[in-house]
Motif scaffolding. Structure first.
Motif, PDB file in Angstrom:
ATOM      1  N   GLU A 237      13.478 -11.536 -41.312  1.00  0.00           N
ATOM      2  CA  GLU A 237      14.336 -10.357 -41.371  1.00  0.00           C
ATOM      3  C   GLU A 237      15.783 -10.717 -41.059  1.00  0.00           C
ATOM      4  OE1 GLU A 237      15.558  -6.226 -41.391  1.00  0.00           O
ATOM      5  OE2 GLU A 237      13.979  -7.416 -42.336  1.00  0.00           O
ATOM      6  N   HIS A 238      15.976 -11.545 -40.050  1.00  0.00           N
ATOM      7  CA  HIS A 238      17.336 -11.950 -39.692  1.00  0.00           C
ATOM      8  C   HIS A 238      17.997 -12.709 -40.839  1.00  0.00           C
ATOM      9  CE1 HIS A 238      20.656 -13.170 -37.073  1.00  0.00           C
ATOM     10  NE2 HIS A 238      20.521 -14.378 -37.593  1.00  0.00           N
ATOM     11  N   ILE A 239      17.243 -13.578 -41.492  1.00  0.00           N
ATOM     12  CA  ILE A 239      17.782 -14.334 -42.618  1.00  0.00           C
ATOM     13  C   ILE A 239      18.152 -13.395 -43.760  1.00  0.00           C
ATOM     14  CG2 ILE A 239      17.225 -16.054 -44.381  1.00  0.00           C
ATOM     15  CD1 ILE A 239      15.416 -17.395 -42.233  1.00  0.00           C
TER      16      ILE A 239
ATOM     17  N   ALA B  76      22.412 -10.685 -46.881  1.00  0.00           N
ATOM     18  CA  ALA B  76      22.959  -9.473 -47.481  1.00  0.00           C
ATOM     19  C   ALA B  76      24.363  -9.182 -46.965  1.00  0.00           C
ATOM     20  CB  ALA B  76      22.031  -8.289 -47.205  1.00  0.00           C
ATOM     21  N   GLU B  77      24.582  -9.407 -45.664  1.00  0.00           N
ATOM     22  CA  GLU B  77      25.881  -9.097 -45.067  1.00  0.00           C
ATOM     23  C   GLU B  77      26.917 -10.185 -45.325  1.00  0.00           C
ATOM     24  OE1 GLU B  77      24.993  -8.529 -40.970  1.00  0.00           O
ATOM     25  OE2 GLU B  77      24.226  -6.482 -41.239  1.00  0.00           O
TER      26      GLU B  77
ATOM     27  N   GLY C 209      21.727 -23.033 -45.663  1.00  0.00           N
ATOM     28  CA  GLY C 209      21.626 -24.055 -44.628  1.00  0.00           C
ATOM     29  C   GLY C 209      22.407 -23.695 -43.381  1.00  0.00           C
ATOM     30  N   GLU C 210      23.549 -23.063 -43.569  1.00  0.00           N
ATOM     31  CA  GLU C 210      24.366 -22.659 -42.419  1.00  0.00           C
ATOM     32  C   GLU C 210      23.681 -21.546 -41.634  1.00  0.00           C
ATOM     33  OE1 GLU C 210      28.871 -20.932 -41.517  1.00  0.00           O
ATOM     34  OE2 GLU C 210      28.376 -21.803 -43.476  1.00  0.00           O
ATOM     35  N   ILE C 211      23.029 -20.616 -42.343  1.00  0.00           N
ATOM     36  CA  ILE C 211      22.302 -19.551 -41.666  1.00  0.00           C
ATOM     37  C   ILE C 211      21.164 -20.124 -40.838  1.00  0.00           C
ATOM     38  CG2 ILE C 211      20.855 -17.505 -42.015  1.00  0.00           C
ATOM     39  CD1 ILE C 211      22.446 -16.966 -44.563  1.00  0.00           C
TER      40      ILE C 211
ATOM     41  N   THR D 259      13.324  -4.240 -46.644  1.00  0.00           N
ATOM     42  CA  THR D 259      14.477  -5.076 -46.933  1.00  0.00           C
ATOM     43  C   THR D 259      15.748  -4.240 -46.815  1.00  0.00           C
ATOM     44  OG1 THR D 259      14.416  -4.569 -49.305  1.00  0.00           O
ATOM     45  CG2 THR D 259      13.097  -6.456 -48.535  1.00  0.00           C
ATOM     46  N   PRO D 260      16.908  -4.884 -46.666  1.00  0.00           N
ATOM     47  CA  PRO D 260      18.157  -4.123 -46.567  1.00  0.00           C
ATOM     48  C   PRO D 260      18.396  -3.191 -47.750  1.00  0.00           C
ATOM     49  CG  PRO D 260      18.524  -6.386 -45.866  1.00  0.00           C
ATOM     50  CD  PRO D 260      17.125  -6.325 -46.398  1.00  0.00           C
ATOM     51  N   VAL D 261      18.036  -3.635 -48.959  1.00  0.00           N
ATOM     52  CA  VAL D 261      18.257  -2.794 -50.143  1.00  0.00           C
ATOM     53  C   VAL D 261      17.405  -1.530 -50.066  1.00  0.00           C
ATOM     54  CG1 VAL D 261      17.972  -2.659 -52.646  1.00  0.00           C
ATOM     55  CG2 VAL D 261      18.915  -4.728 -51.606  1.00  0.00           C
TER      56      VAL D 261
END
Length: 205
Positions: free
Chosen positions: A42-44, A49-50, A57-59, A146-148
């Motif tokens: 969920e965090h990913i 999305a944001e 890779g940075e996330i 999901t965010p959408v």
């Protein structure tokens, strides 16, 4: 003669990362382990999305090493902590919503049913609006969509009915009389109920 090689599957860094966390956290109870993986996924999703310009890779690097996450989750499980693991380097807390997915859906739809059936009860419309706003907040903070889907759900079940109500009351577009108002309320109620049904079917476990 060359031996044909099997086609390779494209690497999925998120899948590999979650698989590594699952391996490292194998000592956790199955429900806690699945909860942890759902939190991370969920965090990913939310971060993607944001911040669509940030590389995957940075996330993942911001979440921390899978061993660190698993060790933190194991420590919290041993101490009875309710939260999920705290990601290492960035100090990002990934938490799973504890509210059952049916709760925000009922808060979004049932109050509108009461205001449709009892339009003349003093204060009912205000209470209904506050409950539905709270339901929208719970929907947005839930890990089951999901965010959408969250955005679509809030727009159809909170924003659109509110805008329709304002247009109906404050303009001359709407026809006069109780019957047209009842029909309009029933249409909006059908949209809200349909949205809740769609969200229920599309929820994640």
């Amino acid at each position: 003669m060359k031996t044909p090689t099997a086609p390779t599957t494209p690497a999925d860094p998120v899948r590999d990362y979650l698989a590594a966390v699952e391996r490292e956290a194998s000592a956790l109870p199955a429900d806690r382990r699945q909860e942890l993986l759902a939190d991370l996924a969920e965090h990913i999703d939310v971060t993607r999305a944001e911040r669509p310009d940030v590389a995957t890779g940075e996330i993942l690097a911001g979440l921390g090493d899978p061993r660190t996450i698993a060790a933190t989750a194991l420590a919290e499980a041993g101490s009875g902590g309710a939260g999920a693991a705290v990601a290492g380097g960035a100090g990002v807390s990934v938490r799973r919503g504890r509210v059952h997915p049916l709760v925000p859906l009922l808060m979004l739809s049932v109050p509108y049913l009461f205001t449709t059936l009892l339009p003349d009860v003093p204060g009912l419309a205000l209470c209904s609006g506050l409950i539905r706003i709270a339901g929208g907040v719970l929907l947005c903070t839930s890990v089951h969509w999901t965010p959408v889907r969250k955005i679509v759900g809030v727009v159809l079940s909170v924003v659109a009915p509110a805008v329709a109500g304002i247009v109906w009351r404050e303009t001359t577009v709407a026809p006069a009389g109780d019957t047209p108002a009842l029909v309009a309320n029933l249409v909006v109620l059908a949209v809200v109920a349909g949205t809740s049904a769609w969200l229920w079917r599309s929820r994640r476990g």
